[in-house]
Every structure is written in structure tokens, then in C-alpha cells.
Scaffold this motif. Structure first.
Motif, PDB file in Angstrom:
ATOM      1  N   ASP A 137     -10.431 -12.703  37.828  1.00 34.41           N
ATOM      2  CA  ASP A 137     -10.097 -11.573  37.192  1.00 34.41           C
ATOM      3  C   ASP A 137     -11.462 -11.034  36.266  1.00 34.41           C
ATOM      4  OD1 ASP A 137      -8.617 -10.367  38.597  1.00 34.41           O
ATOM      5  OD2 ASP A 137      -6.746 -10.587  37.573  1.00 34.41           O
ATOM      6  N   SER A 138     -12.388 -11.783  36.563  1.00 35.82           N
ATOM      7  CA  SER A 138     -14.011 -11.509  36.015  1.00 35.82           C
ATOM      8  C   SER A 138     -13.186 -11.211  34.530  1.00 35.82           C
ATOM      9  CB  SER A 138     -13.780 -10.078  35.707  1.00 35.82           C
ATOM     10  OG  SER A 138     -14.482  -9.433  37.243  1.00 35.82           O
ATOM     11  N   ARG A 139     -11.977 -12.554  33.463  1.00 39.71           N
ATOM     12  CA  ARG A 139     -11.797 -12.182  32.384  1.00 39.71           C
ATOM     13  C   ARG A 139     -11.888 -13.279  31.741  1.00 39.71           C
ATOM     14  NH1 ARG A 139      -7.319  -8.298  33.287  1.00 39.71           N
ATOM     15  NH2 ARG A 139      -6.257 -10.052  34.391  1.00 39.71           N
ATOM     16  N   PRO A 140     -12.745 -13.696  30.740  1.00 39.55           N
ATOM     17  CA  PRO A 140     -12.748 -15.232  29.695  1.00 39.55           C
ATOM     18  C   PRO A 140     -11.776 -15.932  29.513  1.00 39.55           C
ATOM     19  CG  PRO A 140     -12.988 -12.920  28.859  1.00 39.55           C
ATOM     20  CD  PRO A 140     -12.596 -12.031  29.637  1.00 39.55           C
ATOM     21  N   VAL A 141     -11.608 -17.210  30.026  1.00 39.24           N
ATOM     22  CA  VAL A 141     -10.137 -17.917  29.693  1.00 39.24           C
ATOM     23  C   VAL A 141      -9.915 -18.711  28.677  1.00 39.24           C
ATOM     24  CG1 VAL A 141      -9.495 -19.670  31.053  1.00 39.24           C
ATOM     25  CG2 VAL A 141      -9.930 -18.344  32.459  1.00 39.24           C
TER      26      VAL A 141
END
Lengths: 316, 258, 338
Positions: A137-141
Motif C-alpha cells: 500500500d505504498s507505505r513503509p513497513v
């Protein structure tokens, strides 16, 4: 400022060294392939990115850590770290071999110069980065912390952190194994033969395609280890991480002298330290600029990199 | 005595610990064909490389047309009047034969990028003149029919000849031919010998490296022999052939004789 | 596989002057009429079709033509071409908002700035081995972006707002939503660039670049001032990028460092190689396809760049020389035929 720097010198140096070893391992993915194929292994950055996610998945999903879990200790800790390291290396190694098959092999056989494989490798990079971007989701993890970052003691007033120590020690072990492989084994010698003179190596009966695959595999394994160390140190990753670290590692490879392992080693260390010191003085936003200015200066005075062996003189 | 076009004076060339040329002195006289021979590794191609500026000599001097060539940029050396061919053919494969030669004629163009861009009369005039000149050279060397073929698709022998035409395109005083007959059959070699003489007769001075002894002896006015980077003979072909040192260099000395 | 490039060249060479004029005019008319196909299958979902024609399509075409001088003609691998685009755009942004100069007055300044930075970068970088040029240009591209990101004058991450539109020409107004006017203006700039490249390609400069690309050492030894022509290639490429940047800023009215990432450099490089390095028509076709495709397949929404990457891999494997590769064909031999 200088006083501050001296106060923090050793702690900066430790951080810089562990970052440097991460660079070295990624740089090997570039430099070994360059040595054999004289091509930029553009997709190596995404191999690294995928490896960081392999580590996170092992820690988070296989061993079921969450942000609130208690730290693992003793045997369980080493089992977790060992599994994550091996898994990241294997995933990266296999991915790297696959990339060679998909992006390079056919073009290599057609002798199509360096640009067509470069673009096809860029295509592979886009596919990998985009696939991960969509999945995350285009987010850092963030990676749950499995290991307490305890202090092992002091070295000249600087705290010696466990994660940095593990990175430095483990990376040195990996490098020793790599050197032994390249210098002592038949396969390693074949790699060196191809990188020195591909046509002669072929005439001597060396299977070039096999050597190229092995080179991608070994480069991938090293890059995969870097992925694990990165997560251990920074405890997060994102789909765009490959790009950032990839450029830095590639710079390190060139700084040291691309195509040889020694160059990746010194280039990675130099870059890790320089970047850390430069961030301290100039702020992190200028570190990339500093790095590139240094690179240009180095190449201008030493066209083969700091430790590169002089190429044979241009012949007419 | 006729004038020297080029003089090598005590030229020494070292690569690390290896001395490729050791105190070599000779000159090439206006309008002659000088053969440069020697066993493999004697330093023949190194001589070409130091003359054309590929390597910078360790000591000594190279004087061309009254002025030193040492330290000049490669393209400027060419512009001053030295042109060469390559032992391993190095044509621009994706250009036609004619374009290969025109590119060489560009050496002496006055018009550059901007006058070409704005289509100034000088650019047009020079383009026209040099295209005609390039075709002339191809005809002169006997490959005029191949003008519009891509260099990489030309037969081997034609490629070798195109290398010579391209060198002549730079309008040189001195032409360096590096094994122009390599890979030729005997009848091609005879033709080539005639071509080399024709080049000399057209007013060029020729320095020739060639392995085929009979070709060298037939075509050269004078022969210089190198062995392990040193000049061991410099004389008329007939005399060089009988020189014991030359025979020794080529055949080796029997071990018990030394 | 059939070689479309050779087919096209064949027709062109068999035509006389009048026929050629008609062919050329036909292509120009076709290109100029593209904005009218908004309602057809060409239409792009989500993004405004006419705006897509301006950016990325036409803008990519212009930049690909510029980069082709560097990579396709001279064989210099430039991975930081976006820097010149950014320099042009920021020149427009700064001067446009702080001085009374208008777009047409800033255009030559922006081009000059890009060319100047081309010299600054090119003179040290072009002396190095070819492989290193790639990383140094890549670094330069990033440096320009980072500088823009960190300098107050350049607006940091916020960029520059309220950049003026070009003043009217012959009574034609440039308002920010009249995409087709911008498109047609760009078309004229593109035609100028094509004219420049074609003119140079058949003269001394073109031959010098070609010889450098194929064998630089041989070129130098046959009298080609290789360094000078490499710098020229670099600087001319930069000038086209700078022009594109000025016009881009004047169209979007707002620029920020995010518009000038490495991804743009890579995309333009992909246009050049994908279309057919060294052949201007191939490069244009490549840029049209790669500029247009991501917006056309927007229905794939999130996966469009992924699909785009796949297309690159597959196409390069099938046609490594690009869609319309450079000259491979030879004229028949009239003399031999006799």
C-alpha cells in the motif's frame, strides 16, 4: 562543532562501519556481476529491497513477533536471526539468478551491447518495486524488534551496540567465506577466469552461462545478507528502499574500483564512514551531495577508483 | 641526401619494468617506403603507438616535419600529417565505406558544428569537396565500387584496403601501415605491393610493418629491424637479408653456439 | 522480423522532392491533429487526454530527441538527463516569478543555463572512462534535485508557485487549460529540434559522433577531436532538455523537486532505447508510446507501472535494437549491377 565531533567520534564510527558493511555486501552484487559481464546489474537494488521484506516476514509472520512481543533470548534468538539471515540470502540469491535469466541471458547471447540489457534490467526493477509497492500500500513497513539492542560495553566512551556488533562480525565472516570461495574453489577460479578474459575462458572449456549464473547467485546471496542486516539495524523497510541504498552501494563499488572484491570492501567502508561523518557536519540532507562530490574528486584523480587495479593501457 | 619526414631520436618506452623500446633511433625519408620488421614482440606496433601519441615515450624525442610530436594530442598529430591503419581492423562498422573516408577528411575541415548547423556556404562547399575526394581515394585504392556498403559487411580484403583509404583521407605526409597484408593470399599480396608503391608514387611517405618477408623485401626501399625493442639493422633490403644479427634474431641462436 | 525503418527509408529514398514534402507535411498534420482525437479510442481514462499529449507525450518526445544526441548518436550513457530539464524549469520558475521577463525571453536564458551546466558537468566527466559517466551523471541529476529540495530560494519541497504562462503570440492566448495551444507550440519546438539534429547528423558533427560511438580510439587517431565533440553532444543534449524545462514550468505553473526525480531520467532513457537508439524516428515513436501508455492503461490503476516494466522487459528481449533501429540497410550497388 569539532569538540562535539570528537566526543561522538567513536559512536559515529561504529554506526558508520556497520552501515559500511551493509554497503559492501550490496556493492558485491554490483561489482561481481560487473567483473564478469562488464554490465551494471541495475536490478540488484530491488534484490536488496526484496530481501529486507524476506527478513521482516520471517520475524513477523514465521516467528509471530509483534511490536509488543517480548524480546527473544538465548537459543531462540539465534534461531530467529539465523533463519532470517539464511532466508533472506536464499530469496535474494534465487531472485538474482532469475533476473539474469529473464533480463540478461537472451540479450547477452545476441551480443546486443550494454544498453538493451540495462533497459530490460530497469524493467525488472520497476516490476519488483511496483509489485511490493502495491502489496504494501505504498507505505513503509516496520519490523518488530526480536532482539533487545543491548549495549555490550564501552569503547572510548562510545556505546557498543549489539546490532552493530552482530552486523560487523557476521559481515566479516561472510566476506572471509566469499574470498575463500573465489580464491580456493574451482567455481571461484572459473569466475575469476571469466572476468579476466571471457573468450579465453570459453576456449578453456569454462561454461560461461553457468559462471554467470553462479556470479548472480553469489552477488544475490551477499545482497540478501545486507537486506537482513539493514532490517536488524533500522527495523523498517519500504518499496523504495532499494533505490536509495542501491545508488549508494553502486557508488561505493565505483569509489573502491568496480569489478574487484577488494574495491567493494574499501569503497563500502569509506562510503559508510564518510556518509556518517558528513551527515554530522552538514546535516543528513546534504549527505548524498557530499558523497557524489567526493566520488567525482576521487575519479578525477584516480580514474580507476581508490583501490582499483589499473586497467591495461588503452590500446590502438 | 633527401629530407627526413620523421626522426625517432633515442626513443625509449617502458611499461612498468618492461622496456618495449630501448634507445631506438631511425628516420623515414621523404618519399620512401621504409619496412619495419622484427620477430613477434619486438616492438613494431609500439613504434606506431608512440608516433601516433597512444603512448607517451619515457625518454627521447620524435621529430616530425621539424617539430616534436611528443606530448601532442592524438588528433593533432593526425592533423599534422601522420595517419595509420590498424593491425586488427578498426573501421567504423556501421558507416559506409565512403563515410569512413569522409570522416577522416574532416580532419582538415574549417567548418565545424555551428557552421554545419546553420548551413553556411563554407560547410556546404567543404562537404561537397570532401565527398568527391573520398570517392577518389576509394577509386585510387581500388575499392570504389564498395562506397555505399557498410564497412562491417565488406569482404575482409576490402576492409583492409578501406583502412588504407581512410588513413589517406586525413591527407597525411606519412602513412603508417600496420600489417596491411595480414590474412592475404599470395595474389592479393602482389596486388597490395603494387598499391603500396602506388601510394608512394602519389607522394606519400610510407612506414610499413609487415610479417611477410618477401613482400617487405620486394616493396621497401629500406628496412629497419627491431629485436627486443632495439634496432639491430637499418639498411637496404638485400643487405638486411644477409645480416647475421637479423638472421639470428629470426632463427634464434643454437644454444651450443653461444 | 520486418524492418519498418528500412521500409520507411526505402519509400523516402524513392520519392522525389515534392512527394517528400507531402509525406513530411502529412506526418506534421497528423501530429498536429492529435488533440482532436479526444473522443476516440485514443482517449485516456482519468487523466485529461489533451493534457497527456502535452506532458508526458510531447515533452518526452522533445527530451528523448535531446538525450538521443548524447546516447544514440555519441554513445555516452547519461543517466541524469533530468538535471537539465530541472535547470530549465527552475530558471523559468525563478525568473518568471521574480523578474518581469516572460517565457519567450527566459527561454534562451534557460537553454543557456542548461548548456552551461552541461559544460560544467561534461568537461570533467567526459574525460573519464565511459562506464563512470553513467554514475556521475546519475549523481548530478540527484544533486540538482537535492539542491532544489534544500535551498530556500528554490522553495524547498514546496517548489515554486504561480509561474506565469507565456504571453500571447500573434494574438493566441496561453491559458493554463488550453492544452492544445501548448501542444502545438511544443510541436514547433520539436520540429526545430528535429531539424537541428538531422542537419548535424549528415555533416561533420554527425560523423564525429558516430565514429566516437563505434570506436573512440580509432576516431581520435584519425583526426577526430573526440573530447570536443563529446562535450558538444552533451551540451546540445542539455540545451534541448533546458528548453523542455522552461516550457514545462510555464505550462504547469508550479514546479517542485518531486517533478525531477531519477525516474524521469530513466524513463527518457527507456524512450530512446525502446524506440531505437540513434534513429530519430524510432526515438520519437518510443517516446510517444512510453509517454502515452501509462496514462492509457490507467484502468489498470495501481498496476500500470508494473505492466509498464513488463513491457520494457519483453520488448527489449524481442527487439533489442528498439522498434525502429538505426540504419542497417544498404543502398543497392548500381556499379556492381552493371
Amino acid at each position: 562543532m569539532i569538540g562535539n565531533f570528537l566526543d561522538q567520534f567513536w559512536s559515529l564510527t561504529f554506526g558508520g562501519l556497520s552501515l559500511g558493511f551493509i554497503y559492501i555486501l550490496i556493492a558485491l552484487g554490483y561489482t561481481m556481476v560487473y567483473g564478469v559481464l562488464r554490465m551494471i546489474n541495475f536490478a540488484n537494488s530491488e534484490v536488496f529491497m526484496v530481501a529486507t521484506f524476506a527478513t521482516i516476514i520471517i520475524i513477523r509472520d514465521v516467528f509471530n513477533f509483534t511490536q509488543t512481543s517480548e524480546y527473544a533470548t538465548g537459543f531462540r534468538l539465534w534461531l530467529i536471526l539465523g533463519t532470517a539471515l539464511v532466508a533472506s540470502m536464499v530469496v535474494a540469491g534465487v531472485l538474482s539468478v532469475l533476473i539474469e535469466l529473464v533480463a540478461y541471458r537472451r540479450l547477452r547471447r545476441m551480443n546486443s551491447g550494454i544498453l538493451a540489457p540495462l533497459i530490460s534490467a530497469i524493467g525488472v526493477s520497476m516490476v519488483l518495486a511496483e509489485a511490493v509497492r502495491i502489496m504494501t500500500d505504498s507505505r513503509p513497513v516496520a519490523s518488530p524488534r526480536a532482539m533487545e539492542k543491548s549495549f555490550l560495553g564501552k569503547f572510548f566512551d562510545a556505546d557498543v551496540r549489539l546490532d552493530n556488533t552482530i552486523i560487523i562480525v557476521a559481515a566479516i565472516i561472510l566476506l572471509v567465506i566469499l574470498l575463500a570461495f573465489v580464491n580456493k574453489t574451482r567455481l571461484g577460479k572459473a569466475i575469476r577466469a571469466v572476468s579476466m578474459n571471457p573468450s579465453a575462458a570459453k576456449l578453456m572449456g569454462i561454461n560461461i552461462d553457468g559462471v554467470v549464473s553462479i556470479t548472480f547467485l553469489v552477488g544475490g546471496l551477499m545482497t540478501g545478507a545486507a537486506g537482513f542486516f539493514y532490517v536488524l539495524k533500522y527495523e523498517n523497510s519500504s518499496f523504495s528502499i532499494g533505490f536509495e541504498l542501491g545508488i549508494a552501494a553502486f557508488t561505493a563499488a565505483i569509489l573502491g574500483g568496480i569489478g574487484n572484491i577488494k574495491g567493494a570492501f574499501y569503497g563500502g567502508l569509506a562510503l559508510g564512514l564518510l556518509e556518517t561523518y558528513a551527515s554530522f557536519f552538514l546535516g543528513t540532507q546534504w549527505k548524498a551531495v557530499t558523497v557524489f562530490v567526493i566520488l567525482v574528486l576521487v575519479l578525477y584523480t584516480r580514474p580507476n577508483g581508490l583501490f582499483g587495479e589499473a586497467m591495461t593501457q588503452s590500446r590502438a | 641526401m633527401s629530407n627526413s619526414v620523421i626522426s625517432l631520436k633515442n626513443v625509449t618506452m617502458k611499461f612498468g619494468g618492461v622496456t618495449a623500446l630501448n634507445d631506438v633511433t631511425f628516420d623515414v625519408k621523404q618519399g620512401e617506403i621504409l619496412g619495419l620488421i622484427g620477430p613477434n614482440g619486438a616492438g613494431k606496433t609500439t613504434v606506431f603507438n608512440v608516433i601516433t601519441g597512444v603512448y607517451r615515450i619515457t625518454s627521447g624525442d620524435i621529430v616530425f616535419d621539424g617539430k616534436s610530436l611528443v606530448g601532442s594530442k592524438r588528433y593533432k598529430i593526425t592533423k599534422r600529417g601522420v595517419a595509420r591503419t590498424f593491425q586488427n581492423i578498426r573501421l567504423w562498422g556501421d558507416m559506409t565505406a565512403l563515410e569512413n573516408v569522409i570522416t577522416a577528411t574532416d580532419t582538415h575541415k574549417k567548418s565545424g558544428l555551428l557552421s554545419g548547423l546553420f548551413g553556411m556556404p563554407i560547410s556546404r562547399k567543404e562537404e561537397k569537396r570532401d565527398k568527391a575526394r573520398a570517392q577518389e581515394l576509394l577509386d585510387f585504392i581500388g575499392i570504389g565500387d564498395y562506397a555505399d556498403r557498410l564497412a562491417k559487411n565488406l569482404p575482409y580484403g576490402v576492409q583492409r584496403r578501406l583502412e588504407i583509404a581512410r588513413a589517406l583521407g586525413t591527407n597525411p605526409k606519412l602513412v603508417l601501415l600496420d600489417e596491411p597484408a595480414a590474412g592475404f593470399n599470395p595474389s592479393e599480396k602482389v596486388e597490395l605491393a603494387a598499391t603500396i608503391r602506388k601510394i608512394r608514387d602519389a607522394g606519400y611517405t610510407v612506414l610499413l610493418i609487415e610479417h611477410d618477408m618477401s613482400l617487405v623485401m620486394k616493396v621497401s626501399d629500406r628496412v629497419v629491424v627491431l629485436d627486443f625493442g632495439q634496432k639491430i639493422a637499418d639498411d637496404a633490403p638485400s643487405k638486411v637479408q644477409d645480416d647475421p644479427r637479423v638472421i639470428e634474431a629470426y632463427l634464434g641462436v643454437p644454444e651450443d653456439a653461444s | 522480423m520486418i524492418n519498418l525503418r528500412d521500409k520507411g527509408a526505402d519509400i523516402w529514398e524513392r520519392s522525389n522532392r515534392i512527394e517528400r514534402t507531402f509525406i513530411a507535411l502529412g506526418f506534421i498534420a497528423l501530429a498536429a491533429s492529435l488533440p482532436f482525437f479526444g473522443g476516440t479510442f485514443l482517449n485516456t481514462p482519468i487523466a485529461d487526454y489533451e493534457s497527456v499529449l502535452v506532458y508526458p507525450v510531447a515533452m518526452f518526445v522533445l527530451m528523448a530527441i535531446g538525450l538521443n544526441i548524447v546516447i544514440g548518436k555519441s554513445g555516452l550513457l547519461d543517466l541524469g538527463y533530468v538535471a537539465f530539464f530541472a535547470i530549465g524549469a527552475y530558471t523559468m520558475g525563478l525568473l518568471g516569478t521574480r523578474t518581469g521577463l516572460n517565457t519567450w525571453e527566459i527561454l534562451p536564458i534557460g537553454i543557456a543555463m542548461a548548456m552551461f551546466s552541461g559544460v560544467i558537468l561534461g568537461v570533467p566527466a567526459l574525460k573519464l572512462r565511459g562506464d563512470y559517466l553513467a554514475i556521475i551523471t546519475l549523481g548530478f541529476g540527484e544533486i540538482v534535485r537535492i539542491v532544489a529540495l534544500n535551498l530556500e530560494t528554490l522553495g524547498r519541497s514546496g517548489g515554486i508557485l504561480n509561474i506565469p504562462t507565456p504571453p500571447p503570440v500573434f494574438g493566441i492566448e496561453y491559458s493554463f487549460d488550453s492544452h492544445r495551444i501548448y501542444y502545438w507550440t511544443l510541436l514547433i519546438i520539436i520540429l526545430l529540434a528535429i531539424w537541428m539534429v538531422r542537419r548535424l547528423a549528415v555533416r561533420r558533427a554527425g560523423r564525429a559522433w558516430e565514429s566516437i560511438r563505434q570506436d573512440e580510439d580509432a576516431a581520435e587517431l584519425l583526426g577526430v577531436p573526440t573530447f570536443k565533440y563529446k562535450v558538444w553532444a552533451f551540451v546540445l543534449g542539455a540545451s534541448v532538455g533546458g528548453a523542455a524545462g522552461v516550457f514545462y514550468a510555464s505550462k504547469t505553473l508550479f514546479i517542485a523537486p518531486d517533478n525531477f526525480t531519477l525516474q524521469i531520467s530513466i524513463l527518457i532513457l527507456a524512450c530512446v532505447v525502446f524506440g531505437g537508439m540513434g534513429n530519430i524516428w524510432g526515438v520519437i515513436l518510443g517516446a510517444v508510446i512510453l509517454g502515452y501508455l501509462p496514462d492509457r492503461i490507467r484502468f489498470l490503476s495501481d498496476a500500470r507501472l508494473l505492466v509498464f516494466g513488463l513491457v520494457l522487459v519483453i520488448m527489449m528481449n524481442l527487439r533489442p535494437d528498439g522498434l525502429l533501429p538505426r540504419k542497417k540497410r544498404e543502398k543497392p550497388l548500381p556499379k556492381e549491377a552493371k
